[in-house]
Design a protein around this motif. Sequence first.
Motif, short mmCIF file in Angstrom:
data_model
loop_
_atom_site.label_atom_id
_atom_site.label_comp_id
_atom_site.label_asym_id
_atom_site.label_seq_id
_atom_site.Cartn_x
_atom_site.Cartn_y
_atom_site.Cartn_z
N ARG A 6 0.83 -1.21 0.00
CA ARG A 6 0.00 0.00 0.00
C ARG A 6 0.87 1.26 0.00
NH1 ARG A 6 -3.04 -3.65 -1.22
NH2 ARG A 6 -4.93 -4.21 -0.11
N LEU A 7 1.92 1.22 -0.85
CA LEU A 7 2.80 2.37 -1.01
C LEU A 7 2.61 2.96 -2.39
CD1 LEU A 7 6.08 0.88 0.46
CD2 LEU A 7 4.50 2.44 1.59
N GLN A 8 2.67 4.25 -2.47
CA GLN A 8 2.57 4.92 -3.76
C GLN A 8 3.98 5.30 -4.20
OE1 GLN A 8 0.03 8.32 -3.79
NE2 GLN A 8 0.36 8.73 -5.95
N VAL A 9 4.41 4.69 -5.31
CA VAL A 9 5.72 4.99 -5.86
C VAL A 9 5.50 5.68 -7.20
CG1 VAL A 9 7.92 4.04 -6.63
CG2 VAL A 9 6.72 2.97 -4.73
N ALA A 10 6.02 6.88 -7.32
CA ALA A 10 5.86 7.65 -8.56
C ALA A 10 6.61 6.95 -9.69
CB ALA A 10 6.39 9.06 -8.38
N ASP A 11 6.10 7.11 -10.91
CA ASP A 11 6.74 6.49 -12.07
C ASP A 11 8.20 6.92 -12.20
OD1 ASP A 11 4.40 5.18 -12.70
OD2 ASP A 11 3.71 6.73 -14.10
N SER A 12 8.49 8.14 -11.82
CA SER A 12 9.87 8.63 -11.93
C SER A 12 10.79 7.99 -10.89
CB SER A 12 9.89 10.15 -11.76
OG SER A 12 9.37 10.51 -10.50
N GLU A 13 10.23 7.39 -9.83
CA GLU A 13 11.03 6.79 -8.77
C GLU A 13 11.15 5.28 -8.89
OE1 GLU A 13 9.16 7.99 -5.17
OE2 GLU A 13 9.82 10.06 -5.33
N ILE A 14 10.42 4.67 -9.83
CA ILE A 14 10.41 3.21 -9.92
C ILE A 14 11.79 2.65 -10.26
CG2 ILE A 14 9.55 1.27 -11.28
CD1 ILE A 14 6.83 2.48 -11.17
N GLU A 15 12.50 3.30 -11.14
CA GLU A 15 13.84 2.82 -11.54
C GLU A 15 14.79 2.81 -10.34
OE1 GLU A 15 16.54 1.16 -13.98
OE2 GLU A 15 14.58 1.80 -14.69
N ALA A 16 14.83 3.92 -9.60
CA ALA A 16 15.71 4.01 -8.44
C ALA A 16 15.29 3.04 -7.34
CB ALA A 16 15.74 5.44 -7.91
N THR A 17 13.99 2.90 -7.16
CA THR A 17 13.47 1.98 -6.15
C THR A 17 13.82 0.55 -6.51
OG1 THR A 17 11.66 3.52 -5.69
CG2 THR A 17 11.40 1.27 -4.88
N THR A 18 13.72 0.21 -7.78
CA THR A 18 14.08 -1.12 -8.25
C THR A 18 15.55 -1.41 -7.95
OG1 THR A 18 12.44 -0.97 -10.02
CG2 THR A 18 14.15 -2.63 -10.27
N GLU A 19 16.42 -0.47 -8.21
CA GLU A 19 17.84 -0.65 -7.94
C GLU A 19 18.11 -0.82 -6.44
OE1 GLU A 19 20.13 2.48 -9.70
OE2 GLU A 19 19.24 2.15 -11.68
N ARG A 20 17.45 0.00 -5.62
CA ARG A 20 17.66 -0.09 -4.17
C ARG A 20 17.18 -1.41 -3.60
NH1 ARG A 20 15.08 5.26 -2.10
NH2 ARG A 20 14.38 5.38 -4.22
N LEU A 21 15.98 -1.84 -4.02
CA LEU A 21 15.46 -3.11 -3.53
C LEU A 21 16.32 -4.28 -4.00
CD1 LEU A 21 11.60 -2.63 -3.85
CD2 LEU A 21 12.95 -2.74 -1.76
N SER A 22 16.80 -4.21 -5.24
CA SER A 22 17.66 -5.28 -5.75
C SER A 22 18.97 -5.34 -4.97
CB SER A 22 17.95 -5.07 -7.23
OG SER A 22 16.77 -5.24 -7.99
N SER A 23 19.52 -4.18 -4.60
CA SER A 23 20.77 -4.19 -3.83
C SER A 23 20.53 -4.72 -2.42
CB SER A 23 21.39 -2.80 -3.79
OG SER A 23 20.60 -1.92 -3.03
#
Length: 95
Positions: A16-33
């Motif tokens: 139930r988090l809202q992640v902006a489209d512009s933040e998805i790339e950075a969030t993907t990298e952080r979660l993967s790390s």
Amino acid sequence: MALDKEDVTKIAHLARLQVADSEIEATTERLSSILGLIEQLEAAPTDGVEPMAHPTDAVQRLREDVVTETNHRDEYQQIAPATEGGLYLVPKVIE
């Protein structure tokens, strides 16, 4: 474990988090790390390692359990509106 954008979108929806489209790339990298760090920790040899309750195995000093005040229940209940058997009687609030 590498995540893709769809995984992050699903995770955000479930959390139930809202992640902006512009933040998805950075969030993907952080979660993967983060998941990569977890994989590194899982690879550490832990056979024969006993779990600890505290990292420094410290013992807490405790004071003596001694009664320091006398029982004033009877005095307090003398001014209460209603008591029975040492208990305070109160109106019923749940049916």
